[in-house]
Write a protein that holds these residues in place. Structure first.
Motif, PDB file in Angstrom:
ATOM      1  N   ALA A   1       0.804  -1.226   0.000  1.00 20.89           N
ATOM      2  CA  ALA A   1       0.000   0.000   0.000  1.00 20.89           C
ATOM      3  C   ALA A   1       0.840   1.281   0.000  1.00 20.89           C
ATOM      4  CB  ALA A   1      -0.966  -0.011   1.173  1.00 20.89           C
ATOM      5  N   PRO A   2       1.808   1.452   0.918  1.00 14.76           N
ATOM      6  CA  PRO A   2       2.556   2.711   0.937  1.00 14.76           C
ATOM      7  C   PRO A   2       3.815   2.672   0.065  1.00 14.76           C
ATOM      8  CG  PRO A   2       3.086   1.451   2.893  1.00 14.76           C
ATOM      9  CD  PRO A   2       2.131   0.608   2.084  1.00 14.76           C
ATOM     10  N   LYS A   3       4.206   3.840  -0.388  1.00 18.86           N
ATOM     11  CA  LYS A   3       5.465   3.955  -1.126  1.00 18.86           C
ATOM     12  C   LYS A   3       6.636   3.851  -0.163  1.00 18.86           C
ATOM     13  CE  LYS A   3       8.107   7.226  -3.966  1.00 18.86           C
ATOM     14  NZ  LYS A   3       8.089   8.580  -4.603  1.00 18.86           N
ATOM     15  N   GLU A   4       6.494   4.510   0.993  1.00 22.05           N
ATOM     16  CA  GLU A   4       7.515   4.443   2.027  1.00 22.05           C
ATOM     17  C   GLU A   4       6.887   4.785   3.373  1.00 22.05           C
ATOM     18  OE1 GLU A   4      10.397   7.255   0.628  1.00 22.05           O
ATOM     19  OE2 GLU A   4       9.395   8.958   1.560  1.00 22.05           O
ATOM     20  N   ILE A   5       7.542   4.352   4.434  1.00 16.59           N
ATOM     21  CA  ILE A   5       7.078   4.620   5.790  1.00 16.59           C
ATOM     22  C   ILE A   5       8.195   5.283   6.575  1.00 16.59           C
ATOM     23  CG2 ILE A   5       6.410   3.572   7.989  1.00 16.59           C
ATOM     24  CD1 ILE A   5       4.829   1.522   6.510  1.00 16.59           C
ATOM     25  N   LEU A   6       7.849   6.368   7.240  1.00 17.65           N
ATOM     26  CA  LEU A   6       8.804   7.076   8.071  1.00 17.65           C
ATOM     27  C   LEU A   6       8.491   6.786   9.530  1.00 17.65           C
ATOM     28  CD1 LEU A   6       8.732   8.651   5.294  1.00 17.65           C
ATOM     29  CD2 LEU A   6       9.531  10.635   6.585  1.00 17.65           C
ATOM     30  N   LEU A   7       9.448   6.183  10.229  1.00 17.03           N
ATOM     31  CA  LEU A   7       9.298   5.883  11.643  1.00 17.03           C
ATOM     32  C   LEU A   7      10.036   6.933  12.457  1.00 17.03           C
ATOM     33  CD1 LEU A   7       9.969   2.029  11.566  1.00 17.03           C
ATOM     34  CD2 LEU A   7       7.754   3.157  11.837  1.00 17.03           C
ATOM     35  N   PHE A   8       9.328   7.624  13.328  1.00 19.05           N
ATOM     36  CA  PHE A   8       9.927   8.656  14.174  1.00 19.05           C
ATOM     37  C   PHE A   8      10.344   8.045  15.502  1.00 19.05           C
ATOM     38  CE2 PHE A   8       7.797  10.993  11.022  1.00 19.05           C
ATOM     39  CZ  PHE A   8       8.195  12.320  11.051  1.00 19.05           C
ATOM     40  N   GLY A   9      11.535   8.416  15.973  1.00 18.05           N
ATOM     41  CA  GLY A   9      11.977   7.915  17.266  1.00 18.05           C
ATOM     42  C   GLY A   9      13.485   7.995  17.419  1.00 18.05           C
TER      43      GLY A   9
ATOM     44  N   THR B   1      14.344  11.781  15.994  1.00 21.25           N
ATOM     45  CA  THR B   1      13.608  12.821  16.717  1.00 21.25           C
ATOM     46  C   THR B   1      14.512  13.673  17.615  1.00 21.25           C
ATOM     47  OG1 THR B   1      13.097  11.190  18.439  1.00 21.25           O
ATOM     48  CG2 THR B   1      11.463  11.523  16.707  1.00 21.25           C
ATOM     49  N   ALA B   2      15.745  13.197  17.834  1.00 20.95           N
ATOM     50  CA  ALA B   2      16.685  13.957  18.656  1.00 20.95           C
ATOM     51  C   ALA B   2      17.499  14.947  17.833  1.00 20.95           C
ATOM     52  CB  ALA B   2      17.631  13.000  19.386  1.00 20.95           C
ATOM     53  N   SER B   3      17.284  14.988  16.524  1.00 15.76           N
ATOM     54  CA  SER B   3      18.035  15.885  15.655  1.00 15.76           C
ATOM     55  C   SER B   3      17.791  17.348  16.024  1.00 15.76           C
ATOM     56  CB  SER B   3      17.621  15.660  14.195  1.00 15.76           C
ATOM     57  OG  SER B   3      18.039  16.730  13.383  1.00 15.76           O
ATOM     58  N   PRO B   4      18.837  18.102  16.360  1.00 15.69           N
ATOM     59  CA  PRO B   4      18.664  19.525  16.694  1.00 15.69           C
ATOM     60  C   PRO B   4      18.043  20.313  15.543  1.00 15.69           C
ATOM     61  CG  PRO B   4      20.838  18.761  17.360  1.00 15.69           C
ATOM     62  CD  PRO B   4      20.248  17.675  16.508  1.00 15.69           C
ATOM     63  N   GLU B   5      18.400  19.946  14.313  1.00 17.91           N
ATOM     64  CA  GLU B   5      17.858  20.654  13.146  1.00 17.91           C
ATOM     65  C   GLU B   5      16.347  20.429  13.031  1.00 17.91           C
ATOM     66  OE1 GLU B   5      22.108  20.035  12.779  1.00 17.91           O
ATOM     67  OE2 GLU B   5      20.474  18.590  13.032  1.00 17.91           O
ATOM     68  N   LEU B   6      15.911  19.180  13.227  1.00 24.60           N
ATOM     69  CA  LEU B   6      14.483  18.873  13.148  1.00 24.60           C
ATOM     70  C   LEU B   6      13.725  19.562  14.277  1.00 24.60           C
ATOM     71  CD1 LEU B   6      12.014  17.403  12.084  1.00 24.60           C
ATOM     72  CD2 LEU B   6      12.722  15.375  13.384  1.00 24.60           C
ATOM     73  N   GLN B   7      14.265  19.531  15.469  1.00 23.85           N
ATOM     74  CA  GLN B   7      13.602  20.154  16.606  1.00 23.85           C
ATOM     75  C   GLN B   7      13.469  21.663  16.407  1.00 23.85           C
ATOM     76  OE1 GLN B   7      15.618  18.993  20.210  1.00 23.85           O
ATOM     77  NE2 GLN B   7      15.133  16.813  19.955  1.00 23.85           N
ATOM     78  N   ALA B   8      14.516  22.290  15.898  1.00 29.24           N
ATOM     79  CA  ALA B   8      14.482  23.735  15.662  1.00 29.24           C
ATOM     80  C   ALA B   8      13.486  24.084  14.556  1.00 29.24           C
ATOM     81  CB  ALA B   8      15.874  24.242  15.300  1.00 29.24           C
ATOM     82  N   ALA B   9      13.473  23.286  13.497  1.00 35.39           N
ATOM     83  CA  ALA B   9      12.562  23.541  12.378  1.00 35.39           C
ATOM     84  C   ALA B   9      11.110  23.348  12.803  1.00 35.39           C
ATOM     85  CB  ALA B   9      12.902  22.617  11.212  1.00 35.39           C
ATOM     86  N   THR B  10      10.867  22.333  13.631  1.00 30.80           N
ATOM     87  CA  THR B  10       9.510  22.081  14.127  1.00 30.80           C
ATOM     88  C   THR B  10       9.040  23.235  15.001  1.00 30.80           C
ATOM     89  OG1 THR B  10       9.865  19.685  14.089  1.00 30.80           O
ATOM     90  CG2 THR B  10       8.054  20.499  15.448  1.00 30.80           C
TER      91      THR B  10
END
Length: 229
Positions: A44-52, A76-85
């Motif tokens: 069903a999905p093209k890809e799955i992204l698992l956060f953690g 989820t511990a990525s400083p770049e992702l946390q800042a962007a969020t």
């Protein structure tokens, strides 16, 4: 084949044609890992992204003997992702003339639900599924603040799909708006009708407003708002 299984098979067939990207923010739960494996096997999905946490998710995948290039782990511990969020949520709040309360700032960027909502808003994924670890309220809050409502819909609502043989019913709203007004009920009905048409495009959509009154047998504000809707 049972109607329920036929319905699920139909959804999988339709999803396979779309090949969407799915975000599962609760990627550190073994049930989510199992679900991801089942979905990928269905095609069903093209890809799955698992956060953690990368290490924790990798251990779960290894333990479940899952190795699939269509699975991507979002750190989820990525400083770049946390800042962007955090920036994304602050920008949305400020665009509405609001700001984030100071007590929220510490956790806003680190929340896996918020990060998944950010991905959805940025078109990095096509859908988000969550709620086995977090409460319904937490999931709704993240998506409402991070993505918002569909244009034309003013009231957030939820619905349950009920099946009786070949008959299909959507019951709304059974879990979000506790005491909707007449205007909100009409809004909920509109959203539910659109959802029904997505599930069952070949069926005629019929709407019924339910209350404890039988054809006007009772006079009460809760009955009247159904009439107003």
């Amino acid at each position: 084949m049972q109607p329920t299984l036929r319905f699920v098979d139909d959804l999988i067939t339709r999803a396979t044609k779309i090949q969407a990207r799915l975000a599962l923010p609760e990627g550190e739960d073994p049930r989510v890992i199992e679900a991801a494996d089942l979905l990928l096997k269905s095609g069903a999905p093209k890809e799955i992204l698992l956060f953690g946490n990368i290490t924790n998710v990798q251990k779960l995948l290894l333990s479940a003997k899952i190795s699939d290039p269509r699975i991507h782990i979002v750190d989820t511990a990525s400083p770049e992702l946390q800042a962007a969020t955090l920036k994304h949520f602050r920008d949305r709040a400020q665009a509405k003339g609001k700001d984030i309360e100071s007590k929220e700032l510490a956790t806003l960027g680190t929340s896996v639900l918020n990060q998944a909502a950010f991905y959805l808003a940025q078109d990095k994924v096509d859908a988000v599924v969550a709620g086995c670890v977090h409460t319904t309220a937490d999931v709704i809050r993240a998506i409402l603040k991070g993505v918002g409502l569909k244009v034309g819909i003013k009231t957030l609502s939820g619905c349950f799909l009920m099946m009786r043989g070949e008959q299909h019913f959507l019951f709304s709203d059974c879990g979000v708006v506790a005491d909707p007004t007449g205007e909100q009920l009409a809004d909920i009905a509109q959203a539910t009708a659109e959802t029904f048409a997505q599930f069952f495009p070949d069926q005629l959509t019929k709407i019924a407003f339910l209350s404890f009154s039988t054809k006007g047998s009772a006079v009460h504000p809760r009955v009247q708002k159904m009439v107003d809707a």
